[in-house]
Design a protein around this motif. Structure first.
Motif, PDB file in Angstrom:
ATOM      1  N   TRP A  22       0.852  -1.193   0.000  1.00  0.00           N
ATOM      2  CA  TRP A  22       0.000   0.000   0.000  1.00  0.00           C
ATOM      3  C   TRP A  22       0.881   1.233   0.000  1.00  0.00           C
ATOM      4  CZ3 TRP A  22      -0.140  -3.596   4.094  1.00  0.00           C
ATOM      5  CH2 TRP A  22       0.711  -3.278   5.159  1.00  0.00           C
ATOM      6  N   HIS A  23       0.263   2.352  -0.315  1.00  0.00           N
ATOM      7  CA  HIS A  23       0.951   3.641  -0.197  1.00  0.00           C
ATOM      8  C   HIS A  23       0.116   4.492   0.750  1.00  0.00           C
ATOM      9  CE1 HIS A  23       3.480   7.011  -1.111  1.00  0.00           C
ATOM     10  NE2 HIS A  23       2.420   7.736  -1.411  1.00  0.00           N
ATOM     11  N   LEU A  24       0.708   4.844   1.879  1.00  0.00           N
ATOM     12  CA  LEU A  24      -0.004   5.592   2.908  1.00  0.00           C
ATOM     13  C   LEU A  24       0.950   6.651   3.484  1.00  0.00           C
ATOM     14  CD1 LEU A  24      -2.846   5.464   4.208  1.00  0.00           C
ATOM     15  CD2 LEU A  24      -1.863   3.996   5.965  1.00  0.00           C
ATOM     16  N   PRO A  25       0.988   7.840   2.861  1.00  0.00           N
ATOM     17  CA  PRO A  25       1.915   8.882   3.308  1.00  0.00           C
ATOM     18  C   PRO A  25       1.791   9.234   4.795  1.00  0.00           C
ATOM     19  CG  PRO A  25       1.023   9.460   1.169  1.00  0.00           C
ATOM     20  CD  PRO A  25       0.268   8.245   1.649  1.00  0.00           C
ATOM     21  N   ILE A 120      -4.346  -0.860   9.188  1.00  0.00           N
ATOM     22  CA  ILE A 120      -4.943  -0.474   7.911  1.00  0.00           C
ATOM     23  C   ILE A 120      -6.137  -1.392   7.682  1.00  0.00           C
ATOM     24  CG2 ILE A 120      -4.569  -0.205   5.432  1.00  0.00           C
ATOM     25  CD1 ILE A 120      -1.547   0.105   6.144  1.00  0.00           C
ATOM     26  N   TYR A 121      -7.313  -0.798   7.524  1.00  0.00           N
ATOM     27  CA  TYR A 121      -8.558  -1.558   7.482  1.00  0.00           C
ATOM     28  C   TYR A 121      -8.901  -2.015   6.066  1.00  0.00           C
ATOM     29  CZ  TYR A 121      -8.718   0.308  12.154  1.00  0.00           C
ATOM     30  OH  TYR A 121      -8.391   0.642  13.447  1.00  0.00           O
ATOM     31  N   GLU A 122      -7.959  -2.729   5.476  1.00  0.00           N
ATOM     32  CA  GLU A 122      -8.110  -3.331   4.150  1.00  0.00           C
ATOM     33  C   GLU A 122      -7.367  -4.665   4.179  1.00  0.00           C
ATOM     34  OE1 GLU A 122      -9.489  -2.063   1.207  1.00  0.00           O
ATOM     35  OE2 GLU A 122     -10.109  -0.183   2.145  1.00  0.00           O
ATOM     36  N   ASN A 123      -7.734  -5.547   3.272  1.00  0.00           N
ATOM     37  CA  ASN A 123      -6.972  -6.778   3.059  1.00  0.00           C
ATOM     38  C   ASN A 123      -6.082  -6.575   1.838  1.00  0.00           C
ATOM     39  OD1 ASN A 123      -8.078  -8.354   5.174  1.00  0.00           O
ATOM     40  ND2 ASN A 123      -9.893  -8.732   3.938  1.00  0.00           N
ATOM     41  N   PHE A 124      -4.873  -7.095   1.925  1.00  0.00           N
ATOM     42  CA  PHE A 124      -3.919  -6.999   0.826  1.00  0.00           C
ATOM     43  C   PHE A 124      -3.302  -8.369   0.584  1.00  0.00           C
ATOM     44  CE2 PHE A 124      -4.104  -2.709   2.467  1.00  0.00           C
ATOM     45  CZ  PHE A 124      -4.042  -1.916   1.336  1.00  0.00           C
ATOM     46  N   GLU A 125      -2.929  -8.625  -0.661  1.00  0.00           N
ATOM     47  CA  GLU A 125      -2.137  -9.811  -0.947  1.00  0.00           C
ATOM     48  C   GLU A 125      -0.754  -9.572  -0.377  1.00  0.00           C
ATOM     49  OE1 GLU A 125      -1.731 -11.625  -4.795  1.00  0.00           O
ATOM     50  OE2 GLU A 125      -3.749 -10.933  -5.313  1.00  0.00           O
ATOM     51  N   GLY A 126      -0.163 -10.628   0.170  1.00  0.00           N
ATOM     52  CA  GLY A 126       1.167 -10.452   0.718  1.00  0.00           C
ATOM     53  C   GLY A 126       1.874 -11.764   0.943  1.00  0.00           C
ATOM     54  N   ASP A 127       3.160 -11.660   1.241  1.00  0.00           N
ATOM     55  CA  ASP A 127       3.961 -12.840   1.544  1.00  0.00           C
ATOM     56  C   ASP A 127       4.734 -12.665   2.853  1.00  0.00           C
ATOM     57  OD1 ASP A 127       5.956 -11.040   0.763  1.00  0.00           O
ATOM     58  OD2 ASP A 127       6.284 -12.016  -1.161  1.00  0.00           O
ATOM     59  N   ALA A 128       4.505 -11.554   3.544  1.00  0.00           N
ATOM     60  CA  ALA A 128       5.123 -11.303   4.846  1.00  0.00           C
ATOM     61  C   ALA A 128       4.011 -10.907   5.812  1.00  0.00           C
ATOM     62  CB  ALA A 128       6.171 -10.195   4.747  1.00  0.00           C
ATOM     63  N   PHE A 129       4.018 -11.552   6.975  1.00  0.00           N
ATOM     64  CA  PHE A 129       2.936 -11.372   7.938  1.00  0.00           C
ATOM     65  C   PHE A 129       3.499 -11.046   9.314  1.00  0.00           C
ATOM     66  CE2 PHE A 129       1.568 -14.128   4.572  1.00  0.00           C
ATOM     67  CZ  PHE A 129       0.304 -13.672   4.264  1.00  0.00           C
ATOM     68  N   PHE A 130       2.759 -10.212  10.043  1.00  0.00           N
ATOM     69  CA  PHE A 130       3.121  -9.912  11.427  1.00  0.00           C
ATOM     70  C   PHE A 130       2.726 -11.106  12.283  1.00  0.00           C
ATOM     71  CE2 PHE A 130       2.800  -7.623  15.515  1.00  0.00           C
ATOM     72  CZ  PHE A 130       4.023  -6.965  15.475  1.00  0.00           C
ATOM     73  N   GLU A 142      -2.048   5.028  23.384  1.00  0.00           N
ATOM     74  CA  GLU A 142      -2.415   6.147  22.514  1.00  0.00           C
ATOM     75  C   GLU A 142      -3.158   5.586  21.306  1.00  0.00           C
ATOM     76  OE1 GLU A 142      -0.254  10.086  20.675  1.00  0.00           O
ATOM     77  OE2 GLU A 142       0.842   8.201  20.533  1.00  0.00           O
ATOM     78  N   ILE A 143      -4.160   6.321  20.859  1.00  0.00           N
ATOM     79  CA  ILE A 143      -4.916   5.929  19.675  1.00  0.00           C
ATOM     80  C   ILE A 143      -5.327   7.192  18.942  1.00  0.00           C
ATOM     81  CG2 ILE A 143      -7.104   5.772  20.929  1.00  0.00           C
ATOM     82  CD1 ILE A 143      -7.766   3.360  19.058  1.00  0.00           C
ATOM     83  N   LYS A 144      -5.155   7.160  17.625  1.00  0.00           N
ATOM     84  CA  LYS A 144      -5.497   8.343  16.818  1.00  0.00           C
ATOM     85  C   LYS A 144      -5.963   7.861  15.447  1.00  0.00           C
ATOM     86  CE  LYS A 144      -3.440  12.448  14.800  1.00  0.00           C
ATOM     87  NZ  LYS A 144      -2.201  13.063  14.387  1.00  0.00           N
ATOM     88  N   GLU A 145      -7.116   8.356  15.040  1.00  0.00           N
ATOM     89  CA  GLU A 145      -7.634   8.005  13.716  1.00  0.00           C
ATOM     90  C   GLU A 145      -6.809   8.715  12.639  1.00  0.00           C
ATOM     91  OE1 GLU A 145      -9.993   5.725  12.906  1.00  0.00           O
ATOM     92  OE2 GLU A 145      -9.951   5.302  15.053  1.00  0.00           O
ATOM     93  N   GLY A 146      -6.453   7.977  11.603  1.00  0.00           N
ATOM     94  CA  GLY A 146      -5.732   8.567  10.482  1.00  0.00           C
ATOM     95  C   GLY A 146      -6.688   9.298   9.552  1.00  0.00           C
ATOM     96  N   MET A 147      -6.213  10.329   8.958  1.00  0.00           N
ATOM     97  CA  MET A 147      -7.023  11.121   8.022  1.00  0.00           C
ATOM     98  C   MET A 147      -7.036  10.450   6.654  1.00  0.00           C
ATOM     99  SD  MET A 147      -8.139  13.770   9.680  1.00  0.00           S
ATOM    100  CE  MET A 147      -8.644  14.835   8.344  1.00  0.00           C
ATOM    101  N   ILE A 148      -8.214  10.345   6.075  1.00  0.00           N
ATOM    102  CA  ILE A 148      -8.344   9.825   4.721  1.00  0.00           C
ATOM    103  C   ILE A 148      -8.471  11.026   3.789  1.00  0.00           C
ATOM    104  CG2 ILE A 148      -9.768   8.463   3.143  1.00  0.00           C
ATOM    105  CD1 ILE A 148     -10.663   6.829   5.568  1.00  0.00           C
ATOM    106  N   ASN A 152      -4.088   9.501   0.975  1.00  0.00           N
ATOM    107  CA  ASN A 152      -4.203   8.447   1.991  1.00  0.00           C
ATOM    108  C   ASN A 152      -5.582   7.815   1.828  1.00  0.00           C
ATOM    109  OD1 ASN A 152      -1.712   8.895   3.901  1.00  0.00           O
ATOM    110  ND2 ASN A 152      -2.509  10.912   3.379  1.00  0.00           N
ATOM    111  N   LYS A 153      -5.675   6.843   0.948  1.00  0.00           N
ATOM    112  CA  LYS A 153      -6.971   6.305   0.520  1.00  0.00           C
ATOM    113  C   LYS A 153      -7.542   5.234   1.447  1.00  0.00           C
ATOM    114  CE  LYS A 153      -5.927   7.137  -4.366  1.00  0.00           C
ATOM    115  NZ  LYS A 153      -6.322   8.479  -4.390  1.00  0.00           N
ATOM    116  N   TYR A 154      -6.714   4.698   2.337  1.00  0.00           N
ATOM    117  CA  TYR A 154      -7.169   3.592   3.182  1.00  0.00           C
ATOM    118  C   TYR A 154      -7.482   4.077   4.593  1.00  0.00           C
ATOM    119  CZ  TYR A 154      -4.862   1.161  -0.640  1.00  0.00           C
ATOM    120  OH  TYR A 154      -4.469   0.744  -1.880  1.00  0.00           O
TER     121      TYR A 154
END
Length: 164
Positions: A22-25, A120-130, A142-148, A152-154
């Motif tokens: 993903w791209h999330l500035p 990030i509240y989306e599913n992505f294809e991947g090969d590396a997992f936490f 601490e918790i803070k909502e990210g701006m869409i 920043n589309k996600y």
């Protein structure tokens, strides 16, 4: 003290083909702010290091690899060859930032005291997992909502977790 800095998709993906899928500035900005604080030292595996476009300014890079012939000639990069060499950072009062990849997160998870997490509240294809972990053993400090917006589309949330 070891702290993780990581962005995780809904399906636990953190990477695909040695890159973030993903791209999330907003997340990149937060990553920079966090890793330019405290010790200004980032710990990563060789693949994560090689996925960086360049050596990140203002930060010391510690690269863990099993390849004893792997060398980087740069004063801001230290190559280490054993997980045991990271133990001196575990017991430090100073905060050091582990930035991946999946193998490093798995190996160092028992030693992490804090997680700077971008969900990030989306599913992505991947090969590396936490690694899967018990969220009840972590306190949200601490918790803070990210701006869409157009860049920043996600939908995303920034959390800081501390081991309970």
């Amino acid at each position: 003290m070891l702290s993780f800095v990581v962005a995780i998709a809904n399906n636990n993906v953190i990477g695909k083909n040695e890159e973030m899928p993903w791209h999330l500035p907003n997340d990149l900005k937060r990553f920079k702010e966090i890793t330019l604080s405290k010790s200004k030292t980032i710990i990563m595996g060789r693949k994560t290091f090689e996925s960086l476009k360049k050596i990140l300014p203002g930060r010391k890079h510690i690269v863990l690899t099993q390849n004893k012939n792997y060398k980087i000639e740069n004063e801001n990069v230290e190559v280490i060859y054993s997980i045991d060499d990271i133990m001196k950072y575990v017991d430090s009062n100073e905060e050091y930032f582990v930035i991946g990849g999946a193998q490093i997160f798995n190996s160092l998870f028992p030693y992490a005291k804090k997680i700077y997490l971008t969900e990030i509240y989306e599913n992505f294809e991947g090969d590396a997992f936490f690694p899967q972990y018990d969220k009840s053993k972590w306190n949200i400090i601490e918790i803070k909502e990210g701006m869409i917006d157009e860049k920043n589309k996600y939908k995303h949330t920034f959390l800081t977790l501390e081991r309970a």
